[in-house]
Scaffold this active site. Structure first.
Site, mmCIF file in Angstrom:
data_model
loop_
_atom_site.group_PDB
_atom_site.id
_atom_site.type_symbol
_atom_site.label_atom_id
_atom_site.label_comp_id
_atom_site.label_asym_id
_atom_site.label_seq_id
_atom_site.Cartn_x
_atom_site.Cartn_y
_atom_site.Cartn_z
ATOM 1 N N GLU A 133 0.828 -1.206 0.000
ATOM 2 C CA GLU A 133 0.000 0.000 0.000
ATOM 3 C C GLU A 133 0.864 1.259 0.000
ATOM 4 O OE1 GLU A 133 -4.250 -0.035 1.647
ATOM 5 O OE2 GLU A 133 -3.066 0.859 3.258
ATOM 6 N N SER A 177 -7.289 1.743 -2.613
ATOM 7 C CA SER A 177 -6.018 1.059 -2.872
ATOM 8 C C SER A 177 -6.293 -0.315 -3.447
ATOM 9 C CB SER A 177 -5.224 0.925 -1.569
ATOM 10 O OG SER A 177 -4.145 0.021 -1.738
ATOM 11 N N LYS A 201 -15.252 -10.714 6.939
ATOM 12 C CA LYS A 201 -14.118 -11.476 6.408
ATOM 13 C C LYS A 201 -14.576 -12.805 5.813
ATOM 14 C CE LYS A 201 -10.541 -8.841 7.161
ATOM 15 N NZ LYS A 201 -9.723 -8.370 6.021
ATOM 16 N N CYS A 229 -8.274 -2.383 3.651
ATOM 17 C CA CYS A 229 -8.121 -3.548 4.539
ATOM 18 C C CYS A 229 -9.444 -4.091 5.063
ATOM 19 C CB CYS A 229 -7.232 -3.183 5.725
ATOM 20 S SG CYS A 229 -5.590 -2.676 5.224
ATOM 21 N N GLU A 264 -13.127 -12.844 -6.622
ATOM 22 C CA GLU A 264 -11.817 -12.268 -6.941
ATOM 23 C C GLU A 264 -10.674 -12.889 -6.148
ATOM 24 O OE1 GLU A 264 -14.729 -8.696 -6.705
ATOM 25 O OE2 GLU A 264 -14.432 -10.610 -5.693
ATOM 26 N N CYS A 316 -10.912 -2.904 14.259
ATOM 27 C CA CYS A 316 -11.163 -4.348 14.320
ATOM 28 C C CYS A 316 -11.249 -4.882 15.751
ATOM 29 C CB CYS A 316 -10.078 -5.105 13.563
ATOM 30 S SG CYS A 316 -9.982 -4.640 11.824
ATOM 31 N N GLU A 366 2.163 1.795 -3.423
ATOM 32 C CA GLU A 366 1.120 2.374 -4.266
ATOM 33 C C GLU A 366 0.930 3.855 -3.975
ATOM 34 O OE1 GLU A 366 -3.610 1.700 -5.411
ATOM 35 O OE2 GLU A 366 -2.663 0.444 -3.881
ATOM 36 N N GLU A 419 -15.569 -12.028 2.455
ATOM 37 C CA GLU A 419 -14.380 -11.706 1.665
ATOM 38 C C GLU A 419 -13.666 -12.964 1.166
ATOM 39 O OE1 GLU A 419 -10.789 -8.526 2.145
ATOM 40 O OE2 GLU A 419 -10.887 -10.064 3.699
#
Length: 565
Positions: free
Chosen positions: A267, A307, A346, A287, A354, A491, A270, A349
């Site tokens: 990151e 990002s 999560k 994230c 992807e 989190c 980037e 996710e």
């Protein structure tokens, strides 16, 4: 100021203060079920009844304002009988099977049933009522729901999306604009809402002799798992967790903090590229999967500003199916990777389309902190008495920057540490960015990197991003880097963390105590910058190549599309 009497004793009430609030301030016990102070959910359950002298009907103390001269009874026979009858009415509609319930031992409704000695008056056959488990993240058990409206109110106040609606529950959560953060789950007083379990996935893999099962926990898990075993808040159980996981039978014990360091390296690379090219700005962190859902569903125009770096969980998973087999001699197809997360989103996710590289899914199963607690208990491990042990270093080493990911502002601080070093070409000693720490809703700062000032912001909770967008702040100045976490506090307060009852939430700043574990680790670790992780740099040198390079982009980066459910 007003003077009232409660159970014959005088107390002072503030302007527009409820009877319940006065009682709570003075440690007078009034039963509550739907009430949550932080969200002001009230007046649904009818459990907090009290008697006011001169009034024929009992009133709900949560929504009745204390008036000067009131004489209130909270515990006489009439009140006790009415509360018991109300709890019995709720009990009649609740599938009361405590022995097999996941909330056994921390069910707020059960505690009230016991205190009031309420009984069922009728028994309903729930055999034809389906449990809605269509979502990849959250399950809704209609047979347990007591319609306290906590989930609805918490969704409104924490996510700002108003996604949880009883009328919407003919759809899967995934097929609505719900961001799957799980704050509805954390506030449910019963077992009507819970995470989609991956425990069976994990147990089946452990039983398969052909599977090489590895596991790693996220930063916030170590801050809260001790609560499941009555160890209190703010207890660091990192090395006990490593031991417990070995006892369960995992082949390698790694740490998602390694993936957090990886995320920062990618990151930051980037961000530096965007600085060189002049944008696009602001760049948003990537994230949090709840935050990604928020953008996909509500702000798709921001997708190019996100990002492209995957989350630590997904980067770590991709590396376990590529780099790890290359150094261990194991067939990548035999590797089964488990993450332990403080988050329900999560789970969504890990199953996204992807999140596959070279034909293999990055993460095969994701357990919440609560699920890990249940798994440890199922294996009859005495967690409190465990000796501490060390992580396996190949993908277990981490820096202080990696560990603070779990607190709001942690990703921003970790990224600034590395970005500033890499841009200025020196190893800076001052690595603490106090201005992005803490539980404020929106934190802003200007940082100087390479002689140029950059505007940054940290958004603490999805609802505050909604407010940030409405505020017009984006039009007043150019922001360059913004961190957003869906859950308030980051989190450490994720939807998969141990339950904290409404009464404890009023007295204990558990978010701050959990975050303190991470900052203590950061302060005491040898290396506090992600690019100083020796094991990580070895992976880049021997397998990945340059951060942001061809292999790194193949494995560790992703582009999200509009409402890709």
């Amino acid at each position: 100021m007003k003077t009232i009497k409660i159970n014959g004793k005088e107390y002072i009430a503030n302007e527009n203060e409820s009877i319940l609030s006065v009682a709570k301030r003075n440690n007078i016990d009034i039963q509550t079920l739907c009430y949550i102070e932080e969200c002001m959910n009230m007046s649904h359950c009818g459990v907090c009844l009290v008697e006011i002298e001169g009034k024929e009907d009992l009133v709900k103390s949560c929504s009745t304002i204390a008036e000067d001269g009131m004489s209130i009874r909270t515990n006489n026979e009439r009140v006790q009988k009415a509360v018991k009858e109300r709890v019995s009415e709720l009990l009649d509609k609740h599938n009361f099977k405590c022995g097999e319930c996941k909330r056994k031992g921390n069910c707020e409704f059960f505690d009230i049933v016991v205190k009031t000695n309420a009984k069922k008056s009728e028994f309903i056959d729930y055999s034809d009522v389906e449990i809605d488990d269509r979502s990849k993240a959250i399950v809704y058990d209609r047979t347990k729901c007591i319609h306290c409206d906590r989930c609805v109110t918490n969704c409104n106040n924490k996510s700002g999306t108003y996604a949880v609606r009883f009328e919407n529950w003919d759809k899967s959560f995934d097929d609505t604009n719900c961001i799957l953060c799980g704050q509805c789950v954390t506030t449910c007083p019963v077992d009507a809402l819970y995470e989609k379990s991956h425990i069976e996935r994990v147990k089946n893999a452990l039983k398969d002799p052909n599977k090489h099962v590895i596991i790693a926990m996220a930063p916030s898990v170590r801050t809260a798992l001790g609560e499941v075993f009555d160890m209190g808040f703010g207890v660091d159980v990192t090395k006990k967790v490593y031991t417990a996981l070995r006892k369960i039978g995992f082949k390698k014990i790694f740490d998602v903090n390694f993936g957090a360091d990886m995320t920062i390296v990618e990151e930051s690379t980037e961000l530096i590229e965007r600085i060189k090219k002049g944008g696009p700005f602001p760049m948003y962190t990537s994230c949090c999967p709840g935050w990604i859902r928020l953008v996909e569903n509500y702000y798709p125009e921001l997708l190019d500003n996100i990002s492209s770096a995957k989350s630590p969980q997904q980067m770590f998973g991709a590396a376990t199916k590529t780099y790890y087999p290359s150094i261990s001699g194991i067939n990548p197809k035999d590797v089964f990777t488990v993450s332990i997360m403080p988050c329900t989103a999560k789970k969504f996710e890990v199953d996204r389309d992807e999140m596959v590289n070279r034909g293999l899914r990055n993460i095969d199963a994701s357990l919440t902190t609560r699920e890990l607690g249940r798994l440890i208990k199922e294996y009859k491990i005495d967690f409190n008495s465990l000796e501490e042990s060390e992580v396996d270093l190949a993908m277990g080493e981490y820096t202080g920057a990696g560990t603070i990911f779990g607190a709001t502002g942690g990703v921003m601080e970790a990224a600034l540490r590395t970005t500033k070093d890499l841009v200025e070409g020196i190893c800076l000693e001052n690595v603490d960015y106090e201005e992005v720490r803490g539980l404020d809703n929106i934190k802003e700062a200007t940082v100087t990197i390479g002689g140029v000032d950059y505007n940054i912001a940290v958004i603490n909770g999805a609802v505050n991003f909604v407010e940030f967008q409405k505020s017009g702040l984006m039009d007043k100045k150019q922001y360059h880097f913004i961190e957003v976490m869906a859950c308030s506090g980051g989190c450490v307060n994720g939807g998969g963390q141990p339950f904290v009852s409404s009464k404890v939430r009023e007295k204990v700043n558990f978010r701050k105590l959990r975050a303190s574990v991470l900052y203590n680790q950061d302060e005491n670790l040898t290396y506090r910058k992600s690019h100083k992780n020796k094991s990580l740099m070895k992976m880049y040198e021997n397998y990945i190549g340059e951060p942001g390079g061809e292999i790194a982009h193949e494995l560790f980066h992703v582009h999200y599309n509009r409402k890709n459910n």
